[in-house]
Motif scaffolding. Sequence first.
Motif, PDB file in Angstrom:
ATOM      1  N   THR A   1      38.100 -10.562 -53.612  1.00  0.00           N
ATOM      2  CA  THR A   1      37.987 -10.342 -55.054  1.00  0.00           C
ATOM      3  C   THR A   1      39.326 -10.494 -55.772  1.00  0.00           C
ATOM      4  O   THR A   1      39.366 -10.519 -57.003  1.00  0.00           O
ATOM      5  N   LYS A   2      40.407 -10.591 -55.011  1.00  0.00           N
ATOM      6  CA  LYS A   2      41.743 -10.725 -55.591  1.00  0.00           C
ATOM      7  C   LYS A   2      42.531 -11.732 -54.775  1.00  0.00           C
ATOM      8  O   LYS A   2      42.542 -11.660 -53.535  1.00  0.00           O
ATOM      9  N   LEU A   3      43.171 -12.656 -55.457  1.00  0.00           N
ATOM     10  CA  LEU A   3      43.971 -13.671 -54.778  1.00  0.00           C
ATOM     11  C   LEU A   3      45.186 -13.978 -55.638  1.00  0.00           C
ATOM     12  O   LEU A   3      45.054 -14.312 -56.814  1.00  0.00           O
ATOM     13  N   ASP A   4      46.371 -13.871 -55.040  1.00  0.00           N
ATOM     14  CA  ASP A   4      47.610 -14.055 -55.804  1.00  0.00           C
ATOM     15  C   ASP A   4      48.096 -15.495 -55.819  1.00  0.00           C
ATOM     16  O   ASP A   4      48.765 -15.909 -56.777  1.00  0.00           O
ATOM     17  N   ALA A   5      47.796 -16.257 -54.757  1.00  0.00           N
ATOM     18  CA  ALA A   5      48.355 -17.607 -54.692  1.00  0.00           C
ATOM     19  C   ALA A   5      47.583 -18.476 -53.725  1.00  0.00           C
ATOM     20  O   ALA A   5      46.902 -17.986 -52.811  1.00  0.00           O
ATOM     21  N   VAL A   6      47.712 -19.784 -53.944  1.00  0.00           N
ATOM     22  CA  VAL A   6      47.212 -20.810 -53.031  1.00  0.00           C
ATOM     23  C   VAL A   6      48.401 -21.616 -52.545  1.00  0.00           C
ATOM     24  O   VAL A   6      49.212 -22.084 -53.352  1.00  0.00           O
TER      25      VAL A   6
ATOM     26  N   PHE B 240      38.664 -16.719 -59.889  1.00  0.00           N
ATOM     27  CA  PHE B 240      39.796 -15.793 -59.878  1.00  0.00           C
ATOM     28  C   PHE B 240      40.501 -15.794 -61.228  1.00  0.00           C
ATOM     29  O   PHE B 240      40.975 -14.740 -61.687  1.00  0.00           O
ATOM     30  N   ASN B 241      40.584 -16.970 -61.875  1.00  0.00           N
ATOM     31  CA  ASN B 241      41.134 -17.025 -63.237  1.00  0.00           C
ATOM     32  C   ASN B 241      40.355 -16.095 -64.162  1.00  0.00           C
ATOM     33  O   ASN B 241      40.931 -15.337 -64.950  1.00  0.00           O
ATOM     34  N   TYR B 242      39.036 -16.156 -64.060  1.00  0.00           N
ATOM     35  CA  TYR B 242      38.172 -15.385 -64.952  1.00  0.00           C
ATOM     36  C   TYR B 242      38.370 -13.880 -64.752  1.00  0.00           C
ATOM     37  O   TYR B 242      38.536 -13.123 -65.722  1.00  0.00           O
ATOM     38  N   TRP B 243      38.354 -13.444 -63.494  1.00  0.00           N
ATOM     39  CA  TRP B 243      38.413 -12.006 -63.239  1.00  0.00           C
ATOM     40  C   TRP B 243      39.819 -11.437 -63.442  1.00  0.00           C
ATOM     41  O   TRP B 243      39.959 -10.279 -63.856  1.00  0.00           O
TER      42      TRP B 243
ATOM     43  N   SER C   8      46.566 -17.384 -64.712  1.00  0.00           N
ATOM     44  CA  SER C   8      46.590 -18.617 -63.932  1.00  0.00           C
ATOM     45  C   SER C   8      46.829 -18.315 -62.453  1.00  0.00           C
ATOM     46  O   SER C   8      47.441 -17.294 -62.105  1.00  0.00           O
ATOM     47  N   MET C   9      46.350 -19.218 -61.603  1.00  0.00           N
ATOM     48  CA  MET C   9      46.611 -19.093 -60.175  1.00  0.00           C
ATOM     49  C   MET C   9      47.948 -19.750 -59.850  1.00  0.00           C
ATOM     50  O   MET C   9      48.235 -20.855 -60.313  1.00  0.00           O
ATOM     51  N   GLU C  10      48.757 -19.069 -59.053  1.00  0.00           N
ATOM     52  CA  GLU C  10      50.012 -19.657 -58.575  1.00  0.00           C
ATOM     53  C   GLU C  10      49.686 -20.590 -57.410  1.00  0.00           C
ATOM     54  O   GLU C  10      49.084 -20.164 -56.422  1.00  0.00           O
TER      55      GLU C  10
ATOM     56  N   TYR D 114      39.141 -28.378 -71.665  1.00  0.00           N
ATOM     57  CA  TYR D 114      37.758 -27.933 -71.812  1.00  0.00           C
ATOM     58  C   TYR D 114      37.664 -26.477 -71.364  1.00  0.00           C
ATOM     59  O   TYR D 114      38.307 -26.081 -70.384  1.00  0.00           O
ATOM     60  N   PRO D 115      36.890 -25.647 -72.046  1.00  0.00           N
ATOM     61  CA  PRO D 115      36.777 -24.233 -71.656  1.00  0.00           C
ATOM     62  C   PRO D 115      36.265 -24.080 -70.223  1.00  0.00           C
ATOM     63  O   PRO D 115      35.345 -24.778 -69.802  1.00  0.00           O
ATOM     64  N   GLY D 116      36.870 -23.166 -69.486  1.00  0.00           N
ATOM     65  CA  GLY D 116      36.409 -22.865 -68.140  1.00  0.00           C
ATOM     66  C   GLY D 116      37.026 -23.689 -67.043  1.00  0.00           C
ATOM     67  O   GLY D 116      36.637 -23.557 -65.877  1.00  0.00           O
ATOM     68  N   ILE D 117      37.989 -24.549 -67.357  1.00  0.00           N
ATOM     69  CA  ILE D 117      38.633 -25.339 -66.313  1.00  0.00           C
ATOM     70  C   ILE D 117      39.531 -24.451 -65.460  1.00  0.00           C
ATOM     71  O   ILE D 117      39.930 -23.370 -65.882  1.00  0.00           O
TER      72      ILE D 117
END
Length: 258
Positions: free
Chosen positions: A70-75, A94-97, A101-103, A127-130
């Motif tokens: 449910t939580k992710l800090d980076a890829v 993950f962006n939504y919750w 931004s994702m690192e 576009y919204p939701g990207i």
Amino acid sequence: MPYPPLHISFLGTGTSSGVPMIGCGCEVCTSTDPKDNRLRSSILVSSDTSSLVVDTGPDFRQQMLREKVTKLDAVLLTHPHKDHLAGLDDIRAFNYWSQRSMEVYADALTEEAVRRDFYYAFSEKKYPGIPEMDLHTIGSESFIVGDIPVRPIQVWHLRMPVTGYRFGPVTYITDANRIEPAEKEKIRGSEVLVVNALRHEPHISHFTLEEAVALVQELGIPRAYFTHISHQLGLHQDVEASLPEGMHLAYDGLSISL
């Protein structure tokens, strides 16, 4: 570099086609042993406060749901091949919750592929939701994700540079068939080495199982797990029983703590 207690979860341990392979009726692809079912290779590295994923292949969404992440800090990305990159769009959840931004960390070659394949994430008019990501270009310098230390290690996938990663006592290397001596020294001293071992027969750009075993022995690593496995390697239980002490076949869902 100091490190916190770490937990490594194997999200997937299969090669680019996964196991079972579409259309194959071999004994591995038709096995009823769940350890013979392998999604595309990826790991989740977590501490008490931080978490990261190495590679977002086509099975990324399924892997996140299975592990209830449910939580992710980076890829962290290893290279631009689709079996390691194709699921990156699913960071949108993950962006939504998290409302951020994702690192994303990648070498220059992989960053180029990310910008090309997910061009819509970098358009001037979005576009919204990207998927939203902050791309970090990495080289040989170490960095930190939360409290998890990360040391890049360059390996070779035939002529393609691939980034392996060392997290304190654990080194993770996928899609390699050659490692330069100076980069091997960055691995030496690890308590655990995870490395690709595609099959028994020689391959143009992957270590065989025998080559992977020899690498572990050369570097004196006390514990090793082999990943990025093809159906051609054989049944999990048979291969596992044949390995030297301290070496194991990884399997989807395996977790280790250090």
